[in-house]
Design a protein around this motif. Structure first.
Motif, mmCIF file in Angstrom:
data_model
loop_
_atom_site.group_PDB
_atom_site.id
_atom_site.type_symbol
_atom_site.label_atom_id
_atom_site.label_comp_id
_atom_site.label_asym_id
_atom_site.label_seq_id
_atom_site.Cartn_x
_atom_site.Cartn_y
_atom_site.Cartn_z
ATOM 1 N N TYR A 12 0.819 -1.209 0.000
ATOM 2 C CA TYR A 12 0.000 0.000 0.000
ATOM 3 C C TYR A 12 0.858 1.265 0.000
ATOM 4 O O TYR A 12 1.805 1.382 0.776
ATOM 5 C CB TYR A 12 -0.921 -0.009 1.233
ATOM 6 C CG TYR A 12 -1.808 1.192 1.338
ATOM 7 C CD1 TYR A 12 -2.917 1.326 0.513
ATOM 8 C CD2 TYR A 12 -1.523 2.207 2.244
ATOM 9 C CE1 TYR A 12 -3.741 2.445 0.601
ATOM 10 C CE2 TYR A 12 -2.349 3.321 2.342
ATOM 11 C CZ TYR A 12 -3.441 3.431 1.509
ATOM 12 O OH TYR A 12 -4.239 4.547 1.603
ATOM 13 N N ASP A 13 0.520 2.211 -0.879
ATOM 14 C CA ASP A 13 1.118 3.547 -0.932
ATOM 15 C C ASP A 13 2.630 3.551 -1.200
ATOM 16 O O ASP A 13 3.360 4.388 -0.690
ATOM 17 C CB ASP A 13 0.809 4.318 0.358
ATOM 18 C CG ASP A 13 0.982 5.821 0.201
ATOM 19 O OD1 ASP A 13 0.731 6.340 -0.904
ATOM 20 O OD2 ASP A 13 1.398 6.474 1.174
ATOM 21 N N VAL A 14 3.101 2.617 -2.011
ATOM 22 C CA VAL A 14 4.530 2.557 -2.348
ATOM 23 C C VAL A 14 4.787 3.324 -3.637
ATOM 24 O O VAL A 14 4.017 3.257 -4.592
ATOM 25 C CB VAL A 14 5.006 1.091 -2.495
ATOM 26 C CG1 VAL A 14 6.402 1.025 -3.111
ATOM 27 C CG2 VAL A 14 4.999 0.413 -1.144
ATOM 28 N N GLU A 15 5.893 4.036 -3.625
ATOM 29 C CA GLU A 15 6.328 4.821 -4.776
ATOM 30 C C GLU A 15 7.706 4.323 -5.215
ATOM 31 O O GLU A 15 8.596 4.114 -4.395
ATOM 32 C CB GLU A 15 6.422 6.290 -4.358
ATOM 33 C CG GLU A 15 7.017 7.210 -5.368
ATOM 34 C CD GLU A 15 7.255 8.613 -4.810
ATOM 35 O OE1 GLU A 15 7.533 9.496 -5.632
ATOM 36 O OE2 GLU A 15 7.203 8.815 -3.581
ATOM 37 N N VAL A 66 14.674 3.190 -5.870
ATOM 38 C CA VAL A 66 14.444 3.445 -4.448
ATOM 39 C C VAL A 66 12.943 3.382 -4.229
ATOM 40 O O VAL A 66 12.189 4.106 -4.877
ATOM 41 C CB VAL A 66 14.997 4.822 -4.026
ATOM 42 C CG1 VAL A 66 14.645 5.129 -2.578
ATOM 43 C CG2 VAL A 66 16.506 4.884 -4.235
ATOM 44 N N TYR A 67 12.526 2.508 -3.329
ATOM 45 C CA TYR A 67 11.108 2.358 -3.015
ATOM 46 C C TYR A 67 10.813 3.072 -1.713
ATOM 47 O O TYR A 67 11.537 2.923 -0.736
ATOM 48 C CB TYR A 67 10.729 0.883 -2.931
ATOM 49 C CG TYR A 67 10.817 0.233 -4.287
ATOM 50 C CD1 TYR A 67 9.735 0.262 -5.157
ATOM 51 C CD2 TYR A 67 11.997 -0.359 -4.715
ATOM 52 C CE1 TYR A 67 9.829 -0.295 -6.425
ATOM 53 C CE2 TYR A 67 12.097 -0.925 -5.972
ATOM 54 C CZ TYR A 67 11.013 -0.889 -6.824
ATOM 55 O OH TYR A 67 11.102 -1.440 -8.077
ATOM 56 N N LYS A 68 9.726 3.856 -1.743
ATOM 57 C CA LYS A 68 9.354 4.683 -0.599
ATOM 58 C C LYS A 68 7.916 4.400 -0.193
ATOM 59 O O LYS A 68 7.079 4.089 -1.041
ATOM 60 C CB LYS A 68 9.451 6.163 -0.960
ATOM 61 C CG LYS A 68 10.798 6.645 -1.405
ATOM 62 C CD LYS A 68 10.711 8.103 -1.807
ATOM 63 C CE LYS A 68 12.020 8.646 -2.327
ATOM 64 N NZ LYS A 68 11.881 10.068 -2.713
ATOM 65 N N VAL A 69 7.668 4.562 1.090
ATOM 66 C CA VAL A 69 6.313 4.588 1.610
ATOM 67 C C VAL A 69 6.167 5.927 2.325
ATOM 68 O O VAL A 69 6.999 6.280 3.155
ATOM 69 C CB VAL A 69 6.007 3.390 2.538
ATOM 70 C CG1 VAL A 69 6.963 3.282 3.694
ATOM 71 C CG2 VAL A 69 4.563 3.447 3.015
ATOM 72 N N ALA A 70 5.158 6.684 1.928
ATOM 73 C CA ALA A 70 4.939 8.031 2.476
ATOM 74 C C ALA A 70 6.211 8.878 2.395
ATOM 75 O O ALA A 70 6.533 9.627 3.305
ATOM 76 C CB ALA A 70 4.430 7.949 3.910
ATOM 77 N N THR A 99 9.649 0.908 8.500
ATOM 78 C CA THR A 99 9.751 2.288 8.011
ATOM 79 C C THR A 99 8.490 3.078 8.350
ATOM 80 O O THR A 99 8.575 4.230 8.789
ATOM 81 C CB THR A 99 10.033 2.303 6.500
ATOM 82 O OG1 THR A 99 11.263 1.594 6.270
ATOM 83 C CG2 THR A 99 10.147 3.721 5.969
ATOM 84 N N ILE A 100 7.344 2.461 8.173
ATOM 85 C CA ILE A 100 6.102 3.147 8.533
ATOM 86 C C ILE A 100 6.093 3.451 10.029
ATOM 87 O O ILE A 100 5.832 4.580 10.442
ATOM 88 C CB ILE A 100 4.866 2.301 8.155
ATOM 89 C CG1 ILE A 100 4.733 2.202 6.640
ATOM 90 C CG2 ILE A 100 3.598 2.906 8.774
ATOM 91 C CD1 ILE A 100 3.681 1.215 6.165
ATOM 92 N N ARG A 101 6.395 2.460 10.843
ATOM 93 C CA ARG A 101 6.313 2.625 12.298
ATOM 94 C C ARG A 101 7.310 3.642 12.850
ATOM 95 O O ARG A 101 7.030 4.310 13.844
ATOM 96 C CB ARG A 101 6.538 1.284 12.986
ATOM 97 C CG ARG A 101 5.359 0.372 12.897
ATOM 98 C CD ARG A 101 5.481 -0.797 13.840
ATOM 99 N NE ARG A 101 4.227 -1.535 13.836
ATOM 100 C CZ ARG A 101 4.137 -2.834 13.764
ATOM 101 N NH1 ARG A 101 5.232 -3.577 13.705
ATOM 102 N NH2 ARG A 101 2.964 -3.424 13.764
ATOM 103 N N HIS A 102 8.484 3.745 12.237
ATOM 104 C CA HIS A 102 9.550 4.545 12.838
ATOM 105 C C HIS A 102 9.960 5.797 12.063
ATOM 106 O O HIS A 102 10.740 6.592 12.588
ATOM 107 C CB HIS A 102 10.776 3.657 13.078
ATOM 108 C CG HIS A 102 10.487 2.545 14.021
ATOM 109 N ND1 HIS A 102 10.479 2.704 15.378
ATOM 110 C CD2 HIS A 102 10.133 1.257 13.800
ATOM 111 C CE1 HIS A 102 10.162 1.565 15.965
ATOM 112 N NE2 HIS A 102 9.943 0.668 15.027
ATOM 113 N N GLU A 161 -2.747 5.910 9.913
ATOM 114 C CA GLU A 161 -3.562 5.597 8.725
ATOM 115 C C GLU A 161 -2.929 4.452 7.940
ATOM 116 O O GLU A 161 -3.609 3.495 7.550
ATOM 117 C CB GLU A 161 -3.696 6.836 7.845
ATOM 118 C CG GLU A 161 -4.319 6.558 6.494
ATOM 119 C CD GLU A 161 -4.059 7.661 5.466
ATOM 120 O OE1 GLU A 161 -4.221 7.384 4.270
ATOM 121 O OE2 GLU A 161 -3.680 8.786 5.855
ATOM 122 N N LEU A 162 -1.634 4.543 7.680
ATOM 123 C CA LEU A 162 -0.935 3.504 6.935
ATOM 124 C C LEU A 162 -0.982 2.163 7.668
ATOM 125 O O LEU A 162 -1.240 1.124 7.047
ATOM 126 C CB LEU A 162 0.513 3.910 6.670
ATOM 127 C CG LEU A 162 0.721 4.992 5.626
ATOM 128 C CD1 LEU A 162 2.136 5.555 5.719
ATOM 129 C CD2 LEU A 162 0.422 4.470 4.244
#
Length: 122
Positions: free
Chosen positions: A14-17, A28-32, A102-105, A115-116
């Motif tokens: 979900y929400d990966v760029e 490079v893969y990013k979340v938010a 990465t989302i948590r920290h 939300e994520l």
């Protein structure tokens, strides 16, 4: 796992760029907006994952194919050899754990992080 399988798996979160901030082959893969995995699509011999210092130390102690990532903060980033004998299931698990870590920290503000985490069921 080839690069197409890798990309399909990572982009399924979900929400990966997917970005190319350095050159045309380093993905490079990013979340938010926060990095969680890096790979060279022309040379899938290793990936770089994000983790806690404790997880990184445990992984490096257990698997010779996991070492501190070059050019990254070695406490929080490890290089995972993809051309060794690590099971694909483990590699996929490490990528997913990197995403969740990465989302948590690293994701702010707190409302966005929550939300994520709700969206992914974590």
């Amino acid at each position: 796992m080839d690069i197409l399988d890798f990309r399909e798996y990572v982009l399924s979160f979900y929400d990966v760029e997917e970005t190319t901030p350095f050159d045309d082959s380093t993905l490079v893969y990013k979340v938010a907006g926060k990095w969680f995995v890096v790979v060279d699509m022309d040379d899938l011999t290793h990936i770089v994952i994000h983790h806690s210092p404790e997880v990184g130390e445990a992984l490096r102690d257990k698997y010779s194919q996991i070492i501190p990532a070059w050019h990254f903060n070695k406490r929080y980033w490890s290089s995972v050899r993809m051309d060794g004998d690590l099971p694909e299931k483990l590699v996929r698990e490490l990528i997913k754990e990197s995403y969740i870590f990465t989302i948590r920290h690293n994701v702010t503000p707190k409302a966005r992080r929550e939300e994520l985490l709700r969206e992914i069921g974590a």
